[in-house]
Write an enzyme that holds these catalytic residues in place. Structure first.
Site, PDB file in Angstrom:
ATOM      1  N   SER A 178       0.797  -1.219   0.000  1.00 26.62           N
ATOM      2  CA  SER A 178       0.000   0.000   0.000  1.00 26.62           C
ATOM      3  C   SER A 178       0.834   1.275   0.000  1.00 26.62           C
ATOM      4  O   SER A 178       0.364   2.310  -0.440  1.00 26.62           O
ATOM      5  CB  SER A 178      -0.945  -0.012   1.194  1.00 26.62           C
ATOM      6  OG  SER A 178      -0.209  -0.157   2.383  1.00 26.62           O
ATOM      7  N   HIS A 206      -5.782  -4.044  -1.949  1.00 28.06           N
ATOM      8  CA  HIS A 206      -5.672  -2.979  -2.954  1.00 28.06           C
ATOM      9  C   HIS A 206      -5.742  -3.533  -4.373  1.00 28.06           C
ATOM     10  O   HIS A 206      -5.527  -2.790  -5.335  1.00 28.06           O
ATOM     11  CB  HIS A 206      -4.356  -2.207  -2.799  1.00 28.06           C
ATOM     12  CG  HIS A 206      -4.331  -1.278  -1.631  1.00 28.06           C
ATOM     13  ND1 HIS A 206      -4.925  -0.034  -1.656  1.00 28.06           N
ATOM     14  CD2 HIS A 206      -3.798  -1.413  -0.394  1.00 28.06           C
ATOM     15  CE1 HIS A 206      -4.739   0.570  -0.490  1.00 28.06           C
ATOM     16  NE2 HIS A 206      -4.063  -0.257   0.294  1.00 28.06           N
ATOM     17  N   LYS A 237     -12.393  -0.703   0.388  1.00 31.34           N
ATOM     18  CA  LYS A 237     -11.643   0.079  -0.607  1.00 31.34           C
ATOM     19  C   LYS A 237     -12.439   0.108  -1.916  1.00 31.34           C
ATOM     20  O   LYS A 237     -13.470   0.756  -1.962  1.00 31.34           O
ATOM     21  CB  LYS A 237     -10.233  -0.500  -0.738  1.00 31.34           C
ATOM     22  CG  LYS A 237      -9.430  -0.208   0.545  1.00 31.34           C
ATOM     23  CD  LYS A 237      -8.015  -0.730   0.543  1.00 31.34           C
ATOM     24  CE  LYS A 237      -7.308  -0.233   1.805  1.00 31.34           C
ATOM     25  NZ  LYS A 237      -6.592  -1.283   2.525  1.00 31.34           N
TER      26      LYS A 237
HETATM   27  C1  LIG Z   1      -6.545  -1.681   3.997  1.00 33.61           C
HETATM   28  C2  LIG Z   1      -5.868  -2.963   4.200  1.00 33.61           C
HETATM   29  C3  LIG Z   1      -6.262  -3.846   5.210  1.00 33.61           C
HETATM   30  C4  LIG Z   1      -7.333  -3.485   6.218  1.00 33.61           C
HETATM   31  O1  LIG Z   1      -8.607  -3.588   5.660  1.00 33.61           O
HETATM   32  P1  LIG Z   1      -9.864  -3.270   6.605  1.00 33.61           P
HETATM   33  O2  LIG Z   1     -10.980  -4.015   5.952  1.00 33.61           O
HETATM   34  O3  LIG Z   1     -10.034  -1.803   6.597  1.00 33.61           O
HETATM   35  O4  LIG Z   1      -9.540  -3.802   7.937  1.00 33.61           O
HETATM   36  C5  LIG Z   1      -5.639  -5.067   5.314  1.00 33.61           C
HETATM   37  N1  LIG Z   1      -4.632  -5.405   4.472  1.00 33.61           N
HETATM   38  C6  LIG Z   1      -4.202  -4.576   3.503  1.00 33.61           C
HETATM   39  C7  LIG Z   1      -3.107  -5.001   2.596  1.00 33.61           C
HETATM   40  C8  LIG Z   1      -4.804  -3.326   3.344  1.00 33.61           C
HETATM   41  O5  LIG Z   1      -4.366  -2.504   2.381  1.00 33.61           O
END
Ligand SMILES: *Cc1c(COP(=O)(O)O)cnc(C)c1O
Length: 398
Positions: A178, A206, A237
């Site tokens: 990320s 992502h 996301k």
């Molecule tokens: C955003 C993200 C998470 C967390 O996701 P949530 O559903 O908000 O808990 C976990 N792993 C990665 C790689 C992320 O980018």
């Protein structure tokens, strides 16, 4: 021992140098308002513009009328409604996996998975830049942890050799990292895992919705859909952006987690309004080839313009585009100057990124227009000029 208010004040003084939270007064969008200022937003994870999409909002409203507001139960007691099962099926269809387990978040999906599947007879081999939830999830299990340098296949092989004596080996990687927008080398990882009889898990938070011809994510983009054992991801996301996460893979793995993942067994079911909205978002994602094409073009055009304007942009083709400044103070000043020019783009500094690698992480959405992207690039150029002028007259020193 921190027992008094002043003790915690001291702790806070130590850690509170990061940016404070700015309340957004509008729905999540490419155009937001903060403190009454109209801003173009370049740091949401709303890759396909679904966070406030009319179809998603309509589906969520209708679920409120049909299924009510809350579940007041975990899934296995009385917290499962038809939409929960439909969403699990829809995610399996998108990913072409056998089964899916909905969770309250991807953080919880990763938090519960390792302890449920592995014990002290097993080993996890984890990319050093994996998400915090993977790191914590591994800590909650008794499995032995090996770390490999990020995306470094040679080092992964060294660690797999060290882990050879364990009963099970699980290689785990983010699909897309990320902070950098870099993708995991999945084909090479799967080949190595085969040679060392290891399972492969990808956290594709992502990637799903964003990458691959049908939006199935990094496993599809890399042609590794049937070589990856476990995929975790988020609904927070690209898939509508509300909240919730999932684990997807072979039926026997998913069913073990349904009974043993502690955040699943001991925490409330995702509310129907979120489930129904996410289902509608998945429909848009499945029919979203045009939006994904638009997203790719937006990312490409932003990248090209920024490089032409002389900025240092990390290479890649994901809509996460880090603009590198190195020095934390410079990145913070750029972010503040961008705000003044109508752009919301947050600076990331140590400890979120390595020292000396401060950056502004830009995230494109399919919903950004050409005009908005041009505005953002122009604001970067102006902000850089502001900062150079301030440095010259010495007005911006903290
Ligand atoms: C955003 C993200 C998470 C967390 O996701 P949530 O559903 O908000 O808990 C976990 N792993 C990665 C790689 C992320 O980018």
């Amino acid at each position: 021992m921190f027992t008094t208010r002043n003790d915690f004040r001291a702790v806070l003084d130590d850690i509170a140098r990061g940016p404070s939270e700015r309340p957004i007064e509008t729905p999540q969008s490419t155009r937001i308002s903060v403190d009454g200022h109209e801003l173009l937003n370049f740091c949401a994870n709303d890759y396909l513009g679904l966070a406030n999409h009319p179809r998603v909002v309509a589906a969520a409203k209708s679920a409120l009328d049909t299924y009510g507001f809350g579940m007041a139960s975990v899934r296995f007691i009385c917290g499962t409604q038809p939409p929960h099962l439909a969403l699990e099926r829809a995610i399996s269809e998108l990913l072409r996996t056998e089964a899916t387990l909905l969770q309250s978040s991807c953080f919880d999906a990763n938090g519960g998975i390792f302890a449920a599947l592995l014990d002290e007879r097993d080993a996890v081999i984890s990319d050093e830049l994996n998400h915090a939830s993977i790191i914590d999830g591994i800590r909650l299990s008794k499995a032995v942890r090996y770390r490999y340098r990020t995306r470094d296949i040679d080092d992964l092989e060294v660690q797999l050799r060290r882990a050879a004596r364990f009963r099970r080996r699980l290689v785990v990687t983010d699909g897309v990292f990320s902070m950098d927008g870099a993708q995991a080398p999945l084909a090479a990882i799967c080949d190595l895992a085969d040679r060392y009889a290891a399972m492969v898990m990808v956290d594709d938070s992502h990637g799903v919705g964003v990458l691959g011809a049908t939006g199935a994510g990094t496993t599809e983009a890399a042609g590794m859909r049937n070589r990856v054992d476990i995929i975790t991801g988020t609904l927070g996301k690209a898939l509508g952006g509300a909240s919730g996460g999932f684990v997807s893979g072979r039926t026997e793995i998913v069913e073990v987690l349904r009974r043993r993942s502690r955040p699943y067994v001991f925490s409330n079911a995702v509310p129907p309004v979120v489930v129904a909205g996410s289902l509608a978002a998945l429909d848009v994602v499945k029919a979203g080839a045009v939006e994904r094409q638009r997203l790719r073009e937006n990312a490409k055009s932003f990248r090209r313009s920024m490089i032409e304007a002389g900025f240092d942009v990390l290479p890649g083709d994901h809509p996460i585009i880090p603009v590198m400044f190195g020095d934390a103070a410079v990145a913070d000043r750029m972010s503040a100057a961008l705000f003044g020019h109508g752009i919301h783009a947050v600076a990331f500094t140590h400890p979120v990124v390595p020292p000396g690698a401060a950056r502004i992480r830009i995230q494109l959405s399919a919903a950004h227009t050409d005009g908005e992207i041009a505005c953002c690039v122009a604001a970067f150029v102006r902000a850089r000029r502001d900062i150079a002028a301030d440095a010259h007259t010495g007005t911006v020193d903290e």
